[in-house]
Scaffold this motif. Structure first.
Motif, PDB file in Angstrom:
ATOM      1  N   ASP A  43       0.826  -1.208   0.000  1.00  0.00           N
ATOM      2  CA  ASP A  43       0.000   0.000   0.000  1.00  0.00           C
ATOM      3  C   ASP A  43       0.861   1.258   0.000  1.00  0.00           C
ATOM      4  O   ASP A  43       0.527   2.246  -0.652  1.00  0.00           O
ATOM      5  CB  ASP A  43      -0.946   0.009   1.203  1.00  0.00           C
ATOM      6  N   HIS A  46       2.190   1.631  -3.414  1.00  0.00           N
ATOM      7  CA  HIS A  46       1.073   2.100  -4.246  1.00  0.00           C
ATOM      8  C   HIS A  46       0.913   3.606  -4.097  1.00  0.00           C
ATOM      9  O   HIS A  46       0.712   4.324  -5.077  1.00  0.00           O
ATOM     10  CB  HIS A  46      -0.205   1.381  -3.822  1.00  0.00           C
ATOM     11  N   GLU A  47       1.032   4.098  -2.879  1.00  0.00           N
ATOM     12  CA  GLU A  47       0.872   5.524  -2.607  1.00  0.00           C
ATOM     13  C   GLU A  47       1.962   6.350  -3.297  1.00  0.00           C
ATOM     14  O   GLU A  47       1.694   7.397  -3.862  1.00  0.00           O
ATOM     15  CB  GLU A  47       0.906   5.771  -1.090  1.00  0.00           C
ATOM     16  N   GLY A  50       2.399   4.267  -7.395  1.00  0.00           N
ATOM     17  CA  GLY A  50       1.223   3.910  -8.172  1.00  0.00           C
ATOM     18  C   GLY A  50       1.164   2.424  -8.498  1.00  0.00           C
ATOM     19  O   GLY A  50       2.022   1.638  -8.094  1.00  0.00           O
ATOM     20  N   SER A  51       0.147   2.058  -9.237  1.00  0.00           N
ATOM     21  CA  SER A  51      -0.074   0.652  -9.584  1.00  0.00           C
ATOM     22  C   SER A  51       1.064   0.074 -10.411  1.00  0.00           C
ATOM     23  O   SER A  51       1.426  -1.090 -10.256  1.00  0.00           O
ATOM     24  CB  SER A  51      -1.388   0.494 -10.359  1.00  0.00           C
ATOM     25  N   ALA A  89      -5.867  -2.617  -4.845  1.00  0.00           N
ATOM     26  CA  ALA A  89      -5.829  -1.346  -5.571  1.00  0.00           C
ATOM     27  C   ALA A  89      -7.205  -0.698  -5.619  1.00  0.00           C
ATOM     28  O   ALA A  89      -7.339   0.499  -5.393  1.00  0.00           O
ATOM     29  CB  ALA A  89      -5.289  -1.569  -6.981  1.00  0.00           C
ATOM     30  N   TYR A  92      -8.128   0.214  -1.766  1.00  0.00           N
ATOM     31  CA  TYR A  92      -7.269   1.274  -1.242  1.00  0.00           C
ATOM     32  C   TYR A  92      -7.555   2.606  -1.923  1.00  0.00           C
ATOM     33  O   TYR A  92      -7.700   3.638  -1.269  1.00  0.00           O
ATOM     34  CB  TYR A  92      -5.795   0.880  -1.401  1.00  0.00           C
ATOM     35  N   THR A  93      -7.683   2.581  -3.244  1.00  0.00           N
ATOM     36  CA  THR A  93      -7.931   3.805  -3.998  1.00  0.00           C
ATOM     37  C   THR A  93      -9.267   4.444  -3.632  1.00  0.00           C
ATOM     38  O   THR A  93      -9.369   5.661  -3.522  1.00  0.00           O
ATOM     39  CB  THR A  93      -7.875   3.516  -5.515  1.00  0.00           C
ATOM     40  N   ARG A  94     -10.281   3.627  -3.411  1.00  0.00           N
ATOM     41  CA  ARG A  94     -11.609   4.175  -3.087  1.00  0.00           C
ATOM     42  C   ARG A  94     -11.705   4.732  -1.675  1.00  0.00           C
ATOM     43  O   ARG A  94     -12.511   5.612  -1.412  1.00  0.00           O
ATOM     44  CB  ARG A  94     -12.672   3.109  -3.288  1.00  0.00           C
ATOM     45  N   ARG A  96      -8.827   5.674   0.412  1.00  0.00           N
ATOM     46  CA  ARG A  96      -7.700   6.469   0.906  1.00  0.00           C
ATOM     47  C   ARG A  96      -7.984   7.959   0.997  1.00  0.00           C
ATOM     48  O   ARG A  96      -7.380   8.644   1.816  1.00  0.00           O
ATOM     49  CB  ARG A  96      -6.452   6.208   0.097  1.00  0.00           C
ATOM     50  N   HIS A  97      -8.898   8.491   0.200  1.00  0.00           N
ATOM     51  CA  HIS A  97      -9.192   9.925   0.288  1.00  0.00           C
ATOM     52  C   HIS A  97      -9.906  10.268   1.607  1.00  0.00           C
ATOM     53  O   HIS A  97      -9.842  11.399   2.067  1.00  0.00           O
ATOM     54  CB  HIS A  97     -10.009  10.401  -0.920  1.00  0.00           C
ATOM     55  N   ARG A 100      -6.328   7.292   5.119  1.00  0.00           N
ATOM     56  CA  ARG A 100      -5.289   6.399   4.582  1.00  0.00           C
ATOM     57  C   ARG A 100      -5.063   5.208   5.500  1.00  0.00           C
ATOM     58  O   ARG A 100      -4.884   4.094   5.021  1.00  0.00           O
ATOM     59  CB  ARG A 100      -4.001   7.168   4.350  1.00  0.00           C
TER      60      ARG A 100
END
Length: 157
Positions: A43, A46-47, A50-51, A89, A92-94, A96-97, A100
């Protein structure tokens, strides 16, 4: 990225060369705690990267694991990480905003279950160690979440 790669390779090498742990009626593959740490490290990669950075890490980790561990462990690890990373992905992406730390927690829980359900049968030929692997990865995730929380409280922008 270095921490991620080290945790992936350590999980795979230890799974080959160290005996599983047994306790409380559970069989826990020796590399489980390293694999649990890799979920949080993934993660973080990823932060930052990125992917594509995570995909590059999976490829690099697979190559090193194939040389240092075994091809069976490397294939099982690749399959498990690829599937769990795809789910990670999305989750986490959905999330994290909003938070985190919460995104790491939720994506790790989903990732550790999926990763264990795929890795254990491919690597060891049966599912006996799945519950122990899930427990071990959960413990590793809890430790990494505590470390991230502590770091977030002590690091000031």
């Amino acid at each position: 990225m270095v921490g991620y790669l080290l945790s992936v390779v350590a999980a795979n090498v230890v799974s080959v060369y160290w005996s599983p742990l047994a306790g409380g009626g559970l069989l826990i593959p020796a590399g489980t705690l390293f694999a649990g740490v890799s979920l949080t490290a993934r993660d973080l990669v990823h932060e930052v990267c990125g992917s594509r950075g995570v995909a590059a890490g999976i490829v690099a980790g697979t190559g090193v694991s194939a040389v240092l561990a075994s091809s069976q462990i490397a294939v099982a690890s690749t399959a498990a990480f690829a599937l769990s990373e795809a789910l990670d992905a999305v989750i986490y992406t959905r999330i994290r905003h909003r938070t985190r730390l919460g995104a790491v927690a939720v994506s790790n829980v989903v990732g550790l279950v999926v990763d264990s359900a795929v890795f254990v049968p491919l690597a060891f030929g049966d599912v006996a160690a799945v519950p122990g692997q899930i427990l071990g990865k959960t413990a590793a995730t809890a430790c990494t979440l505590l470390a991230l929380h502590a770091a977030g409280r002590t690091v000031r922008p």
